[in-house]
Design a protein around this motif. Sequence first.
Motif, mmCIF file in Angstrom:
data_model
loop_
_atom_site.group_PDB
_atom_site.id
_atom_site.type_symbol
_atom_site.label_atom_id
_atom_site.label_comp_id
_atom_site.label_asym_id
_atom_site.label_seq_id
_atom_site.Cartn_x
_atom_site.Cartn_y
_atom_site.Cartn_z
ATOM 1 N N LYS A 2 0.829 -1.195 0.000
ATOM 2 C CA LYS A 2 0.000 0.000 0.000
ATOM 3 C C LYS A 2 0.867 1.249 0.000
ATOM 4 C CE LYS A 2 -3.803 2.241 2.450
ATOM 5 N NZ LYS A 2 -4.704 2.188 3.631
ATOM 6 N N GLN A 3 0.480 2.244 -0.828
ATOM 7 C CA GLN A 3 1.225 3.484 -0.918
ATOM 8 C C GLN A 3 0.930 4.356 0.287
ATOM 9 O OE1 GLN A 3 3.398 4.382 -3.466
ATOM 10 N NE2 GLN A 3 3.921 6.153 -2.212
ATOM 11 N N ILE A 4 1.967 4.887 0.925
ATOM 12 C CA ILE A 4 1.754 5.786 2.050
ATOM 13 C C ILE A 4 1.696 7.224 1.531
ATOM 14 C CG2 ILE A 4 2.836 4.275 3.753
ATOM 15 C CD1 ILE A 4 5.359 5.912 3.533
ATOM 16 N N PRO A 5 1.067 8.136 2.269
ATOM 17 C CA PRO A 5 0.962 9.524 1.821
ATOM 18 C C PRO A 5 2.303 10.241 1.846
ATOM 19 C CG PRO A 5 0.126 9.299 4.052
ATOM 20 C CD PRO A 5 0.387 7.898 3.555
ATOM 21 N N LEU A 6 2.370 11.420 1.219
ATOM 22 C CA LEU A 6 3.606 12.188 1.193
ATOM 23 C C LEU A 6 4.003 12.675 2.579
ATOM 24 C CD1 LEU A 6 3.013 14.389 -1.986
ATOM 25 C CD2 LEU A 6 4.501 12.401 -1.779
ATOM 26 N N MET A 7 2.987 12.934 3.405
ATOM 27 C CA MET A 7 3.209 13.389 4.779
ATOM 28 C C MET A 7 2.437 12.464 5.715
ATOM 29 S SD MET A 7 4.854 16.391 4.159
ATOM 30 C CE MET A 7 4.758 17.253 5.716
ATOM 31 N N VAL A 8 3.036 12.131 6.857
ATOM 32 C CA VAL A 8 2.333 11.330 7.854
ATOM 33 C C VAL A 8 2.368 12.068 9.192
ATOM 34 C CG1 VAL A 8 2.773 9.131 6.736
ATOM 35 C CG2 VAL A 8 4.396 9.982 8.435
ATOM 36 N N THR A 9 1.391 11.805 10.028
ATOM 37 C CA THR A 9 1.303 12.462 11.318
ATOM 38 C C THR A 9 2.128 11.720 12.368
ATOM 39 O OG1 THR A 9 -0.623 11.189 12.042
ATOM 40 C CG2 THR A 9 -1.041 13.212 10.762
ATOM 41 N N THR A 10 2.380 12.396 13.467
ATOM 42 C CA THR A 10 3.091 11.762 14.575
ATOM 43 C C THR A 10 2.287 10.584 15.121
ATOM 44 O OG1 THR A 10 2.129 13.464 16.018
ATOM 45 C CG2 THR A 10 4.393 13.812 15.255
ATOM 46 N N GLU A 11 0.978 10.735 15.157
ATOM 47 C CA GLU A 11 0.122 9.643 15.633
ATOM 48 C C GLU A 11 0.231 8.435 14.716
ATOM 49 O OE1 GLU A 11 -4.588 8.864 16.792
ATOM 50 O OE2 GLU A 11 -4.025 10.606 15.582
ATOM 51 N N TRP A 12 0.207 8.673 13.419
ATOM 52 C CA TRP A 12 0.323 7.600 12.421
ATOM 53 C C TRP A 12 1.619 6.833 12.636
ATOM 54 C CZ3 TRP A 12 3.667 5.817 8.808
ATOM 55 C CH2 TRP A 12 3.178 5.031 7.765
ATOM 56 N N LEU A 13 2.715 7.565 12.818
ATOM 57 C CA LEU A 13 4.009 6.914 12.950
ATOM 58 C C LEU A 13 4.132 6.137 14.252
ATOM 59 C CD1 LEU A 13 6.838 6.337 11.948
ATOM 60 C CD2 LEU A 13 7.568 8.527 12.904
ATOM 61 N N GLU A 14 3.689 6.703 15.356
ATOM 62 C CA GLU A 14 3.834 6.014 16.630
ATOM 63 C C GLU A 14 3.105 4.676 16.631
ATOM 64 O OE1 GLU A 14 3.431 6.714 21.465
ATOM 65 O OE2 GLU A 14 2.565 8.178 20.099
ATOM 66 N N LYS A 15 1.953 4.615 15.974
ATOM 67 C CA LYS A 15 1.187 3.378 15.920
ATOM 68 C C LYS A 15 1.913 2.287 15.131
ATOM 69 C CE LYS A 15 -3.477 5.359 16.293
ATOM 70 N NZ LYS A 15 -4.768 5.579 15.579
ATOM 71 N N ARG A 16 2.861 2.679 14.276
ATOM 72 C CA ARG A 16 3.502 1.713 13.377
ATOM 73 C C ARG A 16 4.991 1.489 13.668
ATOM 74 N NH1 ARG A 16 -0.577 4.349 11.154
ATOM 75 N NH2 ARG A 16 -1.935 3.315 9.629
ATOM 76 N N LEU A 17 5.486 1.966 14.783
ATOM 77 C CA LEU A 17 6.912 1.866 15.074
ATOM 78 C C LEU A 17 7.424 0.432 15.097
ATOM 79 C CD1 LEU A 17 7.562 4.615 17.780
ATOM 80 C CD2 LEU A 17 8.212 4.625 15.358
ATOM 81 N N ASN A 18 6.552 -0.515 15.411
ATOM 82 C CA ASN A 18 6.982 -1.913 15.483
ATOM 83 C C ASN A 18 6.757 -2.687 14.193
ATOM 84 O OD1 ASN A 18 7.866 -1.756 18.208
ATOM 85 N ND2 ASN A 18 5.742 -1.920 18.908
ATOM 86 N N ASP A 19 6.281 -2.022 13.147
ATOM 87 C CA ASP A 19 6.062 -2.706 11.874
ATOM 88 C C ASP A 19 7.400 -3.150 11.285
ATOM 89 O OD1 ASP A 19 3.456 -2.102 12.275
ATOM 90 O OD2 ASP A 19 3.189 -0.877 10.486
ATOM 91 N N SER A 20 7.481 -4.399 10.859
ATOM 92 C CA SER A 20 8.744 -4.946 10.361
ATOM 93 C C SER A 20 9.180 -4.346 9.018
ATOM 94 C CB SER A 20 8.624 -6.467 10.221
ATOM 95 O OG SER A 20 7.592 -6.794 9.298
ATOM 96 N N ASP A 21 8.229 -3.793 8.262
ATOM 97 C CA ASP A 21 8.584 -3.229 6.962
ATOM 98 C C ASP A 21 8.808 -1.722 7.018
ATOM 99 O OD1 ASP A 21 5.980 -2.478 7.405
ATOM 100 O OD2 ASP A 21 5.214 -3.136 5.469
#
Length: 297
Positions: A2-21
């Motif tokens: 899935k394509q991620i947006p050009l900008m992501v929020t701090t909330e978006w990133l914190e939720k995904r910090l453990n994603d292996s990819d």
Amino acid sequence: MKQIPLMVTTEWLEKRLNDSDLCVIDATMFMETPESGGPTTICSGKESYQKGHIPGSIYINLLNDLSDPEASLPFTVPPRSYFIREMAKRGIGDGKLTVIYDQGTVLGESIGASYWASRLAWQMKYEGFDNIAILDGGILKWKKENRPLTTIPGVYKPVHYTGQRRTKLLATKEDVKQAIHDDQTILINSLSPEDYKGESDTYARKGHIPTSVNMYFAEHADNQTKEIYVDAILREQFEKTGALNPDKKVITYCGGGIAATWTALMLNKLGQKNVAIYDGSLNEWASDPNCSLIKES
């Protein structure tokens, strides 16, 4: 993937910090001017990274790690093989999502523009990388919201990369010379109004490239929240330049091809895809006496 947006929020990133990819990069650099005066210098952000960074993130020095070591100008795009090797050995490549952040400061002033991050994102896109995002508000917003920090260096396993270079994303001095006489190409100077008008001594010669319009890169984000403005405000800022016309090509430049990438990112966000960066920018142009510059009174 899935394509991620050009900008992501701090909330978006914190939720995904453990994603292996997911790969997260701190691209912080600092511009400093001696109190006694003199030329501005570019300093590494490695010490800042070591004092506290987003968990899992790695640090990359754009000047030392990802610029052409043989070039006469700083921050020149390196040979493709060099760039790919440096990124792949750090674990940035096929099958990865990459989020890049920085401190968002100019000469010690927080402006909310992550232009070092956008420079790295642009270099990656130029070499064919996809799924790259900038953290809106950078680490300053992250810290302000008391999100997790660590002093433990991040590390990713080496990977391969198989994409193709997108040559249309880079403009040369010759391209800019042609653009001056081409009404289908918009030239945007991303520097301050003072630099644009020729009121500063920052470069070898004063002024701006003929036909270029000024759009200061530091004006696209809220200095309080550190977030970029909503599209409606950004669109209003850019409409006067003519750069949002989908039938036009846009070339952005600044001093060394850094701030110009933030301008390009904003244009991309607004739907203008035909944007190239003049990599040499004024460092190259102003050093060539055969290249015209305009000063305004």
